[in-house]
Write a protein that holds these residues in place. Structure first.
Motif, mmCIF file in Angstrom:
data_model
loop_
_atom_site.group_PDB
_atom_site.id
_atom_site.type_symbol
_atom_site.label_atom_id
_atom_site.label_comp_id
_atom_site.label_asym_id
_atom_site.label_seq_id
_atom_site.Cartn_x
_atom_site.Cartn_y
_atom_site.Cartn_z
ATOM 1 N N TYR A 137 0.807 -1.210 0.000
ATOM 2 C CA TYR A 137 0.000 0.000 0.000
ATOM 3 C C TYR A 137 0.851 1.275 0.000
ATOM 4 N N VAL A 138 2.167 1.114 -0.112
ATOM 5 C CA VAL A 138 3.082 2.250 -0.138
ATOM 6 C C VAL A 138 3.805 2.244 -1.484
ATOM 7 N N PRO A 139 3.846 3.370 -2.197
ATOM 8 C CA PRO A 139 4.378 3.352 -3.561
ATOM 9 C C PRO A 139 5.889 3.231 -3.674
ATOM 10 N N ASP A 140 6.642 3.509 -2.603
ATOM 11 C CA ASP A 140 8.108 3.529 -2.688
ATOM 12 C C ASP A 140 8.726 2.514 -1.739
ATOM 13 N N ARG A 141 10.011 2.245 -1.944
ATOM 14 C CA ARG A 141 10.756 1.324 -1.090
ATOM 15 C C ARG A 141 11.143 2.003 0.227
ATOM 16 N N ALA A 142 11.258 1.207 1.270
ATOM 17 C CA ALA A 142 11.665 1.718 2.578
ATOM 18 C C ALA A 142 13.102 2.234 2.521
ATOM 19 N N VAL A 143 13.373 3.262 3.319
ATOM 20 C CA VAL A 143 14.715 3.850 3.340
ATOM 21 C C VAL A 143 15.411 3.694 4.694
ATOM 22 N N SER A 144 14.671 3.444 5.768
ATOM 23 C CA SER A 144 15.302 3.182 7.057
ATOM 24 C C SER A 144 14.285 2.561 7.999
ATOM 25 N N VAL A 145 14.805 1.966 9.095
ATOM 26 C CA VAL A 145 13.959 1.265 10.066
ATOM 27 C C VAL A 145 14.475 1.535 11.469
ATOM 28 N N VAL A 146 13.558 1.785 12.396
ATOM 29 C CA VAL A 146 13.858 1.754 13.826
ATOM 30 C C VAL A 146 13.066 0.604 14.412
ATOM 31 N N GLY A 147 13.749 -0.304 15.124
ATOM 32 C CA GLY A 147 13.049 -1.480 15.597
ATOM 33 C C GLY A 147 13.379 -1.848 17.020
ATOM 34 N N GLU A 148 12.546 -2.715 17.570
ATOM 35 C CA GLU A 148 12.838 -3.379 18.843
ATOM 36 C C GLU A 148 12.389 -4.816 18.698
ATOM 37 N N PRO A 169 18.180 4.235 14.280
ATOM 38 C CA PRO A 169 17.767 4.003 12.896
ATOM 39 C C PRO A 169 18.811 3.217 12.118
ATOM 40 N N VAL A 170 18.328 2.334 11.255
ATOM 41 C CA VAL A 170 19.192 1.544 10.378
ATOM 42 C C VAL A 170 18.828 1.886 8.941
ATOM 43 N N GLU A 171 19.806 2.349 8.179
ATOM 44 C CA GLU A 171 19.552 2.761 6.803
ATOM 45 C C GLU A 171 19.438 1.542 5.885
ATOM 46 N N LEU A 172 18.591 1.672 4.869
ATOM 47 C CA LEU A 172 18.424 0.643 3.847
ATOM 48 C C LEU A 172 18.858 1.197 2.495
ATOM 49 N N PRO A 173 19.433 0.343 1.629
ATOM 50 C CA PRO A 173 19.666 -1.088 1.809
ATOM 51 C C PRO A 173 20.826 -1.362 2.761
ATOM 52 N N LEU A 174 20.803 -2.534 3.374
ATOM 53 C CA LEU A 174 21.849 -2.922 4.299
ATOM 54 C C LEU A 174 23.137 -3.234 3.546
ATOM 55 N N THR A 230 8.837 -5.218 16.705
ATOM 56 C CA THR A 230 8.088 -4.130 16.080
ATOM 57 C C THR A 230 9.061 -3.254 15.308
ATOM 58 N N GLY A 231 8.532 -2.531 14.321
ATOM 59 C CA GLY A 231 9.390 -1.653 13.561
ATOM 60 C C GLY A 231 8.662 -0.428 13.057
ATOM 61 N N LEU A 232 9.330 0.715 13.129
ATOM 62 C CA LEU A 232 8.866 1.944 12.505
ATOM 63 C C LEU A 232 9.654 2.092 11.211
ATOM 64 N N ILE A 233 8.966 2.059 10.087
ATOM 65 C CA ILE A 233 9.603 2.024 8.778
ATOM 66 C C ILE A 233 9.426 3.382 8.116
ATOM 67 N N ARG A 234 10.552 3.962 7.707
ATOM 68 C CA ARG A 234 10.500 5.266 7.033
ATOM 69 C C ARG A 234 10.560 5.055 5.531
ATOM 70 N N PHE A 235 9.598 5.648 4.840
ATOM 71 C CA PHE A 235 9.579 5.669 3.390
ATOM 72 C C PHE A 235 9.895 7.094 2.935
ATOM 73 N N PRO A 236 10.148 7.323 1.649
ATOM 74 C CA PRO A 236 10.473 8.683 1.199
ATOM 75 C C PRO A 236 9.414 9.699 1.616
ATOM 76 N N GLY A 237 9.879 10.924 1.870
ATOM 77 C CA GLY A 237 8.982 11.971 2.345
ATOM 78 C C GLY A 237 8.571 11.712 3.773
ATOM 79 N N SER A 238 7.312 11.975 4.077
ATOM 80 C CA SER A 238 6.824 11.799 5.452
ATOM 81 C C SER A 238 6.002 10.523 5.619
ATOM 82 N N VAL A 239 6.043 9.623 4.643
ATOM 83 C CA VAL A 239 5.272 8.380 4.723
ATOM 84 C C VAL A 239 5.954 7.431 5.708
ATOM 85 N N ARG A 240 5.151 6.823 6.586
ATOM 86 C CA ARG A 240 5.684 5.907 7.587
ATOM 87 C C ARG A 240 4.852 4.627 7.642
#
Length: 375
Positions: A190-201, A339-344, A216-226
């Motif tokens: 449901y998100v048009p772009d690839r993920a760019v970073s992740v914060v997880g526990e 935060p962990v940047e993608l791609p790894l 759990t993970g908070l996934i950052r996509f381009p712009g303000s999409v999460r």
């Protein structure tokens, strides 16, 4: 018109018997397993079945009245020359099998493989590249990407019913590589772009740091999409997804058995103060469309992609992204939830998928042996 020839590697639950385990009220459209899907489709002919375990070969042969059974899948591919191949083994041998199909010159045009795509990112990279060079459409069986009800929601998003997507929250009790493949690929569809970073526990097994895990993970996509994934117990909100847009929200509950859509109240849309306070109302959502099972849709999509060159609805790239997000959640936990940047960068990173951790034996054989021991 010639039929599409299909072959199956790995003859356990998801290939052969899982439909018998699912009840009428599980919310699953039948047929579900790979062989039942092929057998239901008049345009498809199953030409071979392979498994290294004699028990599973014999059981599948007896169940389906089928004689073209092979212990060696390479021999099966060489002799039957299928158009589409299902890879239904556990995750452990999957990478080698995908590479063999892609590089072996067997004439295969499409692969319908189980999830997760592989154990490691390097294996996923190699399999995707090999299939691309061989012009093989690679689809990974994250089922909701092919289910009519989930696709109906995607069509509404594409029409702009709730405006631009700003966040997707997805919840399912699972381990993040095994059934987490379903969870993460549902969110990302449901998100048009690839993920760019992740914060997880995450809850990790320190004695076995590569084993599958929940988290759990908070996934950052381009712009303000999460995006937000939660792979823990979710009480009454199990297997649910909230898709929030600039002009509304779609809520999918209980694996899309109930779907709600909320949009702006047009009569009040011109009143800025009321709009800012939230003038959104629940609209009628038509009963989810269920024309075919997700598995039948997957086969038809892969046949189409093998002819058109289009990407499958759950491609190798989509499944690799899910694995990479899961690994990034673990890495974030290890780095103090940074935060962990993608791609790894570390492509050797892996997760030993849950079914491999549980047992080296196929699940059906494990059950048989446990029942025999209790008898």
């Amino acid at each position: 018109m010639a039929k599409v020839k299909a072959a199956v590697i790995g003859l356990g639950r998801i290939a052969s018997t899982i439909d018998e385990e699912l009840g009428d009220f599980d919310g699953v459209e039948f047929p579900y397993g790979h062989i039942p899907c092929y057998m239901s489709m008049p345009e498809v002919e199953v030409v071979g079945m392979s498994d290294t375990w004699v028990e599973q070969r014999e059981a599948a042969g007896a169940k389906w009245g089928f004689e073209a059974l092979y212990a060696d899948y390479r021999q099966m591919l060489e002799e039957t020359r299928p158009d589409i191949v299902s890879v239904c083994t556990s995750a452990k041998p999957r990478a080698d099998i995908l590479l063999e199909i892609a590089n072996g010159g067997y004439g295969v045009r499409a692969i319908w493989a189980e999830k997760p795509i592989t154990l490691s990112l390097a294996e996923a990279d190699a399999a995707i590249d090999a299939c691309r060079r061989a012009n093989i459409a690679l689809g990974i069986n994250c089922t909701r990407r092919w289910r009519d009800d989930y696709l109906q929601v995607k069509a509404l998003l594409n029409e702009g019913v709730i405006g631009d997507v700003v966040s997707v929250d997805s919840r399912s009790r699972c381990s993040l590589s095994h059934n987490g493949s379903h969870l993460i690929t549902t969110l990302s569809m449901y998100v048009p772009d690839r993920a760019v970073s992740v914060v997880g526990e995450a809850e990790l097994d320190e004695a076995n740091p590569d084993n599958d895990f929940s988290g759990t993970g908070l996934i950052r996509f381009p712009g303000s999409v999460r995006g937000y994934v939660r792979a823990y117990d979710n009480g009454p909100n199990e297997n649910s997804h909230d898709i929030v847009g600039t002009d509304g929200m779609i809520r999918m509950m209980n694996d899309a058995r109930s779907v709600q859509i909320w949009t702006a109240h047009k009569a009040l849309a011109g009143h800025q103060q009321l709009r800012e306070r939230g003038t959104f109302v629940r609209r009628h959502f038509p009963p989810p469309v269920r024309r075919h099972s997700g598995g039948v849709n997957a086969v038809r999509d892969l046949i189409h992609c093998s002819e058109s060159g289009d990407d499958p609805r759950c491609s190798g790239d989509d499944a690799r992204e899910a694995l990479e997000i899961a690994i990034a959640i673990r890495e974030s936990e290890r780095r103090g939830n940074q935060p962990v940047e993608l791609p790894l960068a570390d492509r050797s990173a892996q997760i030993i998928s849950g079914e491999v951790v549980r047992s080296e034996l196929p699940r059906a054989i494990l059950r048989q042996r446990e029942e025999a021991a209790q008898a």
